[in-house]
Design an enzyme around this catalytic site. Structure first.
Site, PDB file in Angstrom:
ATOM      1  N   ASP A  37       0.924  -1.221  -0.293  1.00 15.55           N
ATOM      2  CA  ASP A  37       0.055   0.151   0.051  1.00 15.55           C
ATOM      3  C   ASP A  37       1.007   1.193   0.151  1.00 15.55           C
ATOM      4  O   ASP A  37       1.761   1.256   0.487  1.00 15.55           O
ATOM      5  CB  ASP A  37      -0.821  -0.115   1.141  1.00 15.55           C
ATOM      6  CG  ASP A  37      -2.109   0.917   1.324  1.00 15.55           C
ATOM      7  OD1 ASP A  37      -2.119   1.393   0.153  1.00 15.55           O
ATOM      8  OD2 ASP A  37      -2.893   1.161   1.958  1.00 15.55           O
ATOM      9  N   GLY A  38       0.158   2.315  -0.637  1.00 15.01           N
ATOM     10  CA  GLY A  38       0.985   3.612  -0.710  1.00 15.01           C
ATOM     11  C   GLY A  38       1.558   4.238  -1.856  1.00 15.01           C
ATOM     12  O   GLY A  38       2.142   5.305  -1.959  1.00 15.01           O
ATOM     13  N   ASN A  39       1.479   3.374  -2.941  1.00 15.03           N
ATOM     14  CA  ASN A  39       2.058   3.918  -4.213  1.00 15.03           C
ATOM     15  C   ASN A  39       1.357   5.333  -4.574  1.00 15.03           C
ATOM     16  O   ASN A  39       2.188   6.170  -5.025  1.00 15.03           O
ATOM     17  CB  ASN A  39       1.449   2.996  -5.302  1.00 15.03           C
ATOM     18  CG  ASN A  39       2.188   1.434  -4.899  1.00 15.03           C
ATOM     19  OD1 ASN A  39       3.056   1.340  -4.107  1.00 15.03           O
ATOM     20  ND2 ASN A  39       1.644   0.541  -5.734  1.00 15.03           N
ATOM     21  N   HIS A  47       2.859   3.463  -9.100  1.00 12.09           N
ATOM     22  CA  HIS A  47       2.549   1.877  -9.246  1.00 12.09           C
ATOM     23  C   HIS A  47       4.061   1.393 -10.046  1.00 12.09           C
ATOM     24  O   HIS A  47       4.466   0.266  -9.520  1.00 12.09           O
ATOM     25  CB  HIS A  47       1.482   1.773  -9.943  1.00 12.09           C
ATOM     26  CG  HIS A  47       0.168   2.010  -9.243  1.00 12.09           C
ATOM     27  ND1 HIS A  47      -0.161   1.629  -7.947  1.00 12.09           N
ATOM     28  CD2 HIS A  47      -1.148   2.714  -9.968  1.00 12.09           C
ATOM     29  CE1 HIS A  47      -1.447   1.964  -7.721  1.00 12.09           C
ATOM     30  NE2 HIS A  47      -1.884   2.732  -8.656  1.00 12.09           N
ATOM     31  N   SER A  92      -6.760  -6.108  -6.141  1.00 13.92           N
ATOM     32  CA  SER A  92      -8.111  -6.895  -5.635  1.00 13.92           C
ATOM     33  C   SER A  92      -9.225  -6.706  -6.359  1.00 13.92           C
ATOM     34  O   SER A  92      -9.617  -6.002  -7.384  1.00 13.92           O
ATOM     35  CB  SER A  92      -8.211  -5.924  -4.198  1.00 13.92           C
ATOM     36  OG  SER A  92      -8.863  -4.774  -4.307  1.00 13.92           O
ATOM     37  N   THR A  93     -10.225  -7.587  -5.794  1.00 11.21           N
ATOM     38  CA  THR A  93     -11.626  -7.284  -6.647  1.00 11.21           C
ATOM     39  C   THR A  93     -12.323  -6.145  -6.525  1.00 11.21           C
ATOM     40  O   THR A  93     -12.831  -5.718  -7.621  1.00 11.21           O
ATOM     41  CB  THR A  93     -12.548  -8.411  -6.160  1.00 11.21           C
ATOM     42  OG1 THR A  93     -12.623  -8.540  -4.719  1.00 11.21           O
ATOM     43  CG2 THR A  93     -12.206  -9.944  -6.725  1.00 11.21           C
ATOM     44  N   ASN A 122     -10.073  -3.294  -6.860  1.00  6.66           N
ATOM     45  CA  ASN A 122      -9.607  -2.128  -7.606  1.00  6.66           C
ATOM     46  C   ASN A 122     -10.054  -1.819  -8.911  1.00  6.66           C
ATOM     47  O   ASN A 122      -9.682  -0.899  -9.339  1.00  6.66           O
ATOM     48  CB  ASN A 122      -8.035  -2.671  -7.656  1.00  6.66           C
ATOM     49  CG  ASN A 122      -7.237  -2.631  -6.335  1.00  6.66           C
ATOM     50  OD1 ASN A 122      -6.335  -3.500  -6.183  1.00  6.66           O
ATOM     51  ND2 ASN A 122      -7.670  -1.496  -5.418  1.00  6.66           N
ATOM     52  N   ARG A 138     -11.267   1.949  -9.388  1.00  6.97           N
ATOM     53  CA  ARG A 138     -10.241   2.990  -9.638  1.00  6.97           C
ATOM     54  C   ARG A 138     -10.737   3.386 -11.029  1.00  6.97           C
ATOM     55  O   ARG A 138     -11.285   2.657 -11.940  1.00  6.97           O
ATOM     56  CB  ARG A 138      -9.012   2.359  -9.453  1.00  6.97           C
ATOM     57  CG  ARG A 138      -8.579   2.057  -8.123  1.00  6.97           C
ATOM     58  CD  ARG A 138      -7.120   1.748  -7.613  1.00  6.97           C
ATOM     59  NE  ARG A 138      -7.174   1.584  -6.542  1.00  6.97           N
ATOM     60  CZ  ARG A 138      -6.057   2.099  -5.575  1.00  6.97           C
ATOM     61  NH1 ARG A 138      -5.103   2.307  -6.305  1.00  6.97           N
ATOM     62  NH2 ARG A 138      -6.034   1.511  -4.341  1.00  6.97           N
ATOM     63  N   ARG A 198       2.090  -5.015   6.006  1.00  9.39           N
ATOM     64  CA  ARG A 198       1.136  -3.833   5.442  1.00  9.39           C
ATOM     65  C   ARG A 198       1.868  -2.609   5.389  1.00  9.39           C
ATOM     66  O   ARG A 198       2.436  -2.325   6.545  1.00  9.39           O
ATOM     67  CB  ARG A 198      -0.190  -3.619   5.969  1.00  9.39           C
ATOM     68  CG  ARG A 198      -0.836  -2.626   5.110  1.00  9.39           C
ATOM     69  CD  ARG A 198      -2.519  -2.809   5.121  1.00  9.39           C
ATOM     70  NE  ARG A 198      -3.010  -1.895   4.245  1.00  9.39           N
ATOM     71  CZ  ARG A 198      -4.322  -1.890   3.940  1.00  9.39           C
ATOM     72  NH1 ARG A 198      -4.849  -2.925   4.249  1.00  9.39           N
ATOM     73  NH2 ARG A 198      -4.709  -1.057   3.024  1.00  9.39           N
TER      74      ARG A 198
HETATM   75  C1  FPP Z   1      -1.715   0.315  -3.497  1.00  5.29           C
HETATM   76  O1  FPP Z   1      -1.601   1.690  -3.580  1.00  5.29           O
HETATM   77  C2  FPP Z   1      -1.370  -0.554  -4.449  1.00  5.29           C
HETATM   78  C3  FPP Z   1      -2.113  -1.042  -5.542  1.00  5.29           C
HETATM   79  C4  FPP Z   1      -3.358  -1.004  -5.289  1.00  5.29           C
HETATM   80  C5  FPP Z   1      -1.502  -1.811  -6.534  1.00  5.29           C
HETATM   81  C6  FPP Z   1      -0.477  -2.511  -6.310  1.00  5.29           C
HETATM   82  C7  FPP Z   1       0.272  -2.545  -7.693  1.00  5.29           C
HETATM   83  C8  FPP Z   1       1.637  -2.726  -7.714  1.00  5.29           C
HETATM   84  C9  FPP Z   1       2.503  -2.629  -7.047  1.00  5.29           C
HETATM   85  C10 FPP Z   1       1.933  -2.709  -9.219  1.00  5.29           C
HETATM   86  C11 FPP Z   1       1.522  -4.118  -9.998  1.00  5.29           C
HETATM   87  C12 FPP Z   1       1.807  -5.328  -9.566  1.00  5.29           C
HETATM   88  C13 FPP Z   1       2.672  -6.187 -10.478  1.00  5.29           C
HETATM   89  C14 FPP Z   1       2.687  -7.442  -9.787  1.00  5.29           C
HETATM   90  C15 FPP Z   1       3.173  -5.609 -11.623  1.00  5.29           C
HETATM   91  P1  FPP Z   1      -2.417   2.548  -3.582  1.00  5.29           P
HETATM   92  O2  FPP Z   1      -2.574   2.825  -4.986  1.00  5.29           O
HETATM   93  O3  FPP Z   1      -3.909   2.281  -2.947  1.00  5.29           O
HETATM   94  O4  FPP Z   1      -1.788   3.743  -2.760  1.00  5.29           O
HETATM   95  P2  FPP Z   1      -2.600   4.815  -1.666  1.00  5.29           P
HETATM   96  O5  FPP Z   1      -3.359   4.307  -0.590  1.00  5.29           O
HETATM   97  O6  FPP Z   1      -1.391   5.600  -1.433  1.00  5.29           O
HETATM   98  O7  FPP Z   1      -3.620   5.792  -2.785  1.00  5.29           O
END
Ligand code: FPP
Length: 242
Positions: free
Chosen positions: A28-30, A45, A73-74, A76, A79, A189
């Site tokens: 989490d946190g991208n 990401h 996730s199911t 996601n 978004r 997490r």
């Molecule tokens: C949560 O961060 C992350 C995700 C929903 C996606 C994770 C995906 C990747 C790391 C890339 C794709 C994976 C592969 C295997 C290539 P968020 O977007 O919810 O962050 P936030 O809570 O700060 O908005």
């Protein structure tokens, strides 16, 4: 020996001593990582994928042989379309690289989730990678279009379709996407949220949980070390008294 190598060596001993065999990550946190840099979320990401590559290598270096990551996730799908497309593109590249580096990396890839909702070519690519890497011992489970409740429901339906009228816990475990591996010992997490978000609900029954404020793209050796150290100090009772 530099600090990096010394840390890896120390962690290798700690992992062996505390029998940490399977670690799972809620990455989490991208989005926050990108926003803090005034970048589009997609770049968060992208940095998240780099963190994933680094982390899988680190885990293997310290002797953790099964890693599970929550990639999509199911929920996601809700978004914005452009963000979903960007994640799928990253995934597509990741799988291509995994296919190409298969013999060198020797990782078994397993996808957890309902792949039928993906583009057929993408689903086919995932299945191909699973088959081509099935002989390897170190496992990377990638949860994709995954939801814990959906997984348990699908398992129940599968068991019913097999004609079962009563099931054991072992039957359910064997009908889950994770039938090929043991339950996670530790679930990490990132980005400071204290919840499972529908991840590995059945398998998490006795997992230790570790939450860090570090955002996933920044996850590095010191974060893994802190998680392993925390795990090594936990007393796992599995419902027992000692
Ligand atoms: C949560 O961060 C992350 C995700 C929903 C996606 C994770 C995906 C990747 C790391 C890339 C794709 C994976 C592969 C295997 C290539 P968020 O977007 O919810 O962050 P936030 O809570 O700060 O908005």
């Amino acid at each position: 020996m530099d600090t990096y190598d010394a840390t890896i060596e120390r962690l290798r001993d700690a992992v062996a001593a505390c029998a940490l065999r399977h670690i799972a990550f809620i990455m989490d946190g991208n989005g926050r990582w990108a926003t803090r840099r005034s970048l589009p979320r997609e770049l968060g990401h992208k940095a998240g994928v780099e963190a994933l590559r680094r982390t899988v290598t680190l885990c293997r270096d310290v002797g953790i042989r099964t890693v599970t990551v929550y990639a999509f996730s199911t929920e996601n799908w809700k978004r914005p379309e452009a963000e979903v497309r960007a994640i799928m593109r990253l995934l597509d590249h990741y799988i291509s690289d995994a296919e190409e580096g298969r013999e060198k990396n020797r990782v078994r890839y397993v996808f957890l989730g309902d792949l039928s909702a993906l583009q057929p070519e993408m689903a086919e690519k995932c299945r191909r990678l699973e088959k081509a890497s099935a002989e390897y011992g170190d496992v990377l489970n990638i949860a994709l279009n995954y939801g814990g409740r959906a997984e348990i429901t699908a398992a129940c339906n599968r068991l019913l379709a097999e004609g079962k009228t009563s099931v054991t816990e072992a039957d359910v475990s064997a009908a889950l996407y994770t039938a090929h591996c043991q339950d996670p010992d530790l679930i990490v997490r990132t980005a400071g949220e204290y919840r499972l978000s529908n991840f590995l609900l059945w398998q998490a029954a006795y997992a230790e949980l570790y939450v860090t404020d570090t955002l996933w793209p920044d996850f590095a050796l010191e974060d893994l070390a802190a998680a392993v150290d925390a795990f090594s100090h936990r007393t796992r009772r599995f419902g027992n008294l000692v």
